[in-house]
Design a protein around this motif. Structure first.
Motif, short mmCIF file in Angstrom:
data_model
loop_
_atom_site.label_atom_id
_atom_site.label_comp_id
_atom_site.label_asym_id
_atom_site.label_seq_id
_atom_site.Cartn_x
_atom_site.Cartn_y
_atom_site.Cartn_z
N VAL A 18 0.28 -1.12 -0.26
CA VAL A 18 0.67 0.04 0.08
C VAL A 18 0.93 1.44 -0.02
CG1 VAL A 18 -1.75 1.22 1.16
CG2 VAL A 18 -2.38 -0.85 0.87
N ILE A 19 1.85 0.83 0.96
CA ILE A 19 3.18 2.38 0.71
C ILE A 19 2.95 2.68 -0.32
CG2 ILE A 19 5.08 3.28 1.78
CD1 ILE A 19 3.93 2.01 4.50
N SER A 20 4.07 1.68 -0.73
CA SER A 20 4.73 1.86 -2.20
C SER A 20 3.26 2.08 -3.46
CB SER A 20 5.34 0.02 -2.52
OG SER A 20 6.47 -0.56 -1.19
N VAL A 21 2.67 1.98 -3.40
CA VAL A 21 1.82 2.05 -4.67
C VAL A 21 1.18 3.25 -4.47
CG1 VAL A 21 -0.43 1.20 -5.72
CG2 VAL A 21 1.30 -0.47 -4.75
N SER A 22 0.99 4.33 -3.36
CA SER A 22 0.66 5.52 -2.73
C SER A 22 1.96 6.26 -3.17
CB SER A 22 0.45 5.19 -1.41
OG SER A 22 -0.95 4.63 -1.07
N LEU A 23 2.80 5.54 -2.77
CA LEU A 23 4.03 6.80 -3.44
C LEU A 23 4.31 7.14 -4.76
CD1 LEU A 23 6.72 6.00 -1.28
CD2 LEU A 23 5.55 8.02 -0.56
N VAL A 24 4.14 5.62 -5.50
CA VAL A 24 3.92 6.36 -6.81
C VAL A 24 2.98 6.79 -7.55
CG1 VAL A 24 3.44 4.99 -9.25
CG2 VAL A 24 5.14 3.86 -6.84
N LEU A 25 1.79 6.22 -6.77
CA LEU A 25 0.59 7.24 -7.52
C LEU A 25 0.89 8.69 -7.14
CD1 LEU A 25 -2.53 4.62 -6.44
CD2 LEU A 25 -1.30 4.78 -9.12
N PHE A 26 1.25 8.89 -5.99
CA PHE A 26 1.73 10.24 -5.75
C PHE A 26 1.92 10.83 -6.70
CE2 PHE A 26 4.85 13.09 -3.65
CZ PHE A 26 3.80 14.19 -2.78
N LEU A 27 3.63 9.78 -6.95
CA LEU A 27 4.25 10.82 -8.18
C LEU A 27 3.51 11.08 -9.53
CD1 LEU A 27 7.32 11.81 -8.53
CD2 LEU A 27 7.69 9.38 -9.47
N LEU A 28 3.13 10.51 -9.08
CA LEU A 28 2.09 10.35 -11.55
C LEU A 28 1.24 11.53 -11.14
CD1 LEU A 28 1.36 7.07 -12.11
CD2 LEU A 28 3.15 8.23 -12.77
N GLY A 29 1.05 11.87 -9.79
CA GLY A 29 -0.44 13.12 -9.54
C GLY A 29 0.52 14.17 -9.61
N HIS A 218 -6.25 -3.16 -1.92
CA HIS A 218 -5.31 -1.74 -1.56
C HIS A 218 -4.85 -1.15 -2.45
CE1 HIS A 218 -2.57 -5.33 0.01
NE2 HIS A 218 -3.51 -4.98 1.26
N GLY A 219 -4.95 -1.14 -3.79
CA GLY A 219 -4.95 -0.02 -5.02
C GLY A 219 -6.08 1.41 -4.96
N ILE A 220 -7.23 1.18 -3.65
CA ILE A 220 -8.63 1.94 -2.91
C ILE A 220 -7.74 2.71 -2.73
CG2 ILE A 220 -10.66 2.26 -2.25
CD1 ILE A 220 -11.87 -0.17 -3.82
N ILE A 221 -7.27 1.66 -1.05
CA ILE A 221 -6.34 2.00 -0.01
C ILE A 221 -5.09 3.46 -0.72
CG2 ILE A 221 -5.38 2.25 2.16
CD1 ILE A 221 -6.95 -0.20 2.57
N SER A 222 -4.38 3.14 -1.24
CA SER A 222 -3.28 3.84 -2.33
C SER A 222 -3.70 4.97 -2.80
CB SER A 222 -2.53 2.88 -3.04
OG SER A 222 -2.20 1.44 -2.73
N GLY A 223 -4.62 4.47 -3.69
CA GLY A 223 -5.35 5.97 -4.54
C GLY A 223 -6.08 6.90 -3.52
N ILE A 224 -6.70 6.48 -2.61
CA ILE A 224 -6.95 7.51 -1.34
C ILE A 224 -5.98 8.40 -1.09
CG2 ILE A 224 -8.38 7.85 0.92
CD1 ILE A 224 -10.70 5.75 -0.40
N ILE A 225 -4.51 7.37 -0.08
CA ILE A 225 -3.54 8.20 0.44
C ILE A 225 -3.19 9.22 -0.41
CG2 ILE A 225 -1.31 7.33 1.58
CD1 ILE A 225 -2.55 4.83 1.71
N ALA A 226 -3.25 8.55 -1.70
CA ALA A 226 -1.99 9.10 -3.01
C ALA A 226 -3.11 10.89 -2.45
CB ALA A 226 -1.72 8.63 -4.01
N ASN A 227 -4.18 10.34 -3.06
CA ASN A 227 -4.96 11.66 -3.96
C ASN A 227 -5.16 12.64 -1.70
OD1 ASN A 227 -5.70 11.58 -6.01
ND2 ASN A 227 -7.58 10.15 -5.64
N LEU A 228 -4.96 12.35 -0.90
CA LEU A 228 -4.35 12.92 0.53
C LEU A 228 -3.81 13.74 0.62
CD1 LEU A 228 -6.20 10.22 2.69
CD2 LEU A 228 -7.48 12.93 2.08
N ILE A 229 -2.65 13.13 0.28
CA ILE A 229 -1.02 14.03 0.06
C ILE A 229 -0.71 14.89 -1.46
CG2 ILE A 229 1.12 13.39 -0.08
CD1 ILE A 229 1.03 10.84 0.87
N LEU A 230 -1.83 14.17 -2.31
CA LEU A 230 -1.80 15.49 -2.74
C LEU A 230 -2.83 16.91 -3.22
CD1 LEU A 230 -1.89 14.04 -6.64
CD2 LEU A 230 -0.41 15.15 -5.54
#
Length: 289
Positions: A18-29, A218-230
């Motif tokens: 989850v952490i790894s996917v969140s960070l990658v999605l955050f970078l894409l964001g 895990h994808g949903i949680i990662s997406g939500i975390i990435a969006n919250l950080i963004l």
């Protein structure tokens, strides 16, 4: 005790995923925000290019009003302003700092319409079409604009957008590889569970289902975390630098949040599917290699 240890290992693997996917999605964001902001700035430049519609000296008031109404109602016009002969003279005097009428004895400047086009229409092909429409009005003497400026702005913007698209595309491929490897490692730690279920007669679909559901979760949680950080970064940036609001497109940002969430679900789900399929096809002996 071994079950508790195994459960902790699985939970740790899930958290890492989850952490790894969140960070990658955050970078894409972040890259998405960069692209949106660059496009917003480009549109701002395009929409601030002045186009001048010069009117004939004998143009009647009703003809001028009809032209003005036409421009304001046109889908390609952002704004238009009527400038009378006197207003044009006053503006020019202020610009040069001298009363030119006193030297030449009259006002040679014609009345005009100052027009700003919407960004999508500030290009050569659209301008040629717009120019033809405007010149059809009997009150119009000339349609004037800086063609070299328009071409230069569009050329530079197209070049910048191409560079950004290529850069984002390359990083997207890298991101997909990172997410895929992370999920493969997580499934690798559970390969014996997959093989054990297969040996006791479970079908491939039955084995795959909980892994897919877990991957999607895990994808949903990662997406939500990435969006919250963004969202937090954007909020802090706007609070400290209010001028950034000019290059922030709220509608596009909402789309971006949705895309990040969907990407998290799709990438995690697809990577999980292929990782599980790989271990379903392996023999018991191959699990040790």
């Amino acid at each position: 005790m071994p079950e508790e240890k195994n459960r902790r290992r699985i939970q740790s693997s899930s958290v890492t995923t989850v952490i790894s996917v969140s960070l990658v999605l955050f970078l894409l964001g972040l890259l998405g925000i960069l692209f949106i902001s660059a496009k917003k700035i480009a549109d701002h430049f395009k929409e601030n290019i002045d186009f001048h519609v010069y009117l004939k000296d004998n143009a009647k008031d009703e003809e001028v009003e009809r032209l003005h109404n036409f421009l304001n109602a046109s889908s390609y016009v952002k704004s238009s302003e009527y400038l009378s002969k006197d207003s044009a003279a006053a503006r020019y005097k202020k610009k040069i700092g001298e009363d030119f009428e006193r030297f030449i004895g009259y006002n040679p400047l014609p009345a005009s319409m100052e027009v700003q086009l919407k960004a999508a229409y500030a290009n050569h092909d659209s301008i040629v079409w717009i120019q033809k429409q405007i010149l059809d009005f009997s009150s119009v003497k000339e349609f004037d604009y800086q063609e070299s400026l328009v071409n230069m702005v569009n050329k530079n913007i197209n070049r910048l957008e191409l560079i950004l698209v290529i850069f984002i595309g390359l990083l997207m491929l890298i991101a997909l590889g990172l997410i895929n490897n992370t999920i493969r490692l997580a499934i690798y730690s559970r390969r014996y569970i997959i093989k054990t279920m297969q040996l006791v007669g479970a079908t491939a679909g039955f084995i795959r289902k909980p892994f897919l559901l877990n991957g999607i979760k895990h994808g949903i949680i990662s997406g939500i975390i990435a969006n919250l950080i963004l969202g937090g970064i954007i909020y802090a940036a706007l609070k400290n630098i209010p001028d950034l609001e000019k290059v922030t497109d709220v509608r596009m940002m909402i789309y971006l949040y949705g895309i990040i969430l969907i990407l998290g679900i799709l990438i995690s789900g697809i990577s999980t599917f292929f990782a599980v399929r790989k271990y379903l096809r392996l023999s018991s002996e191959e699990l040790y290699y």
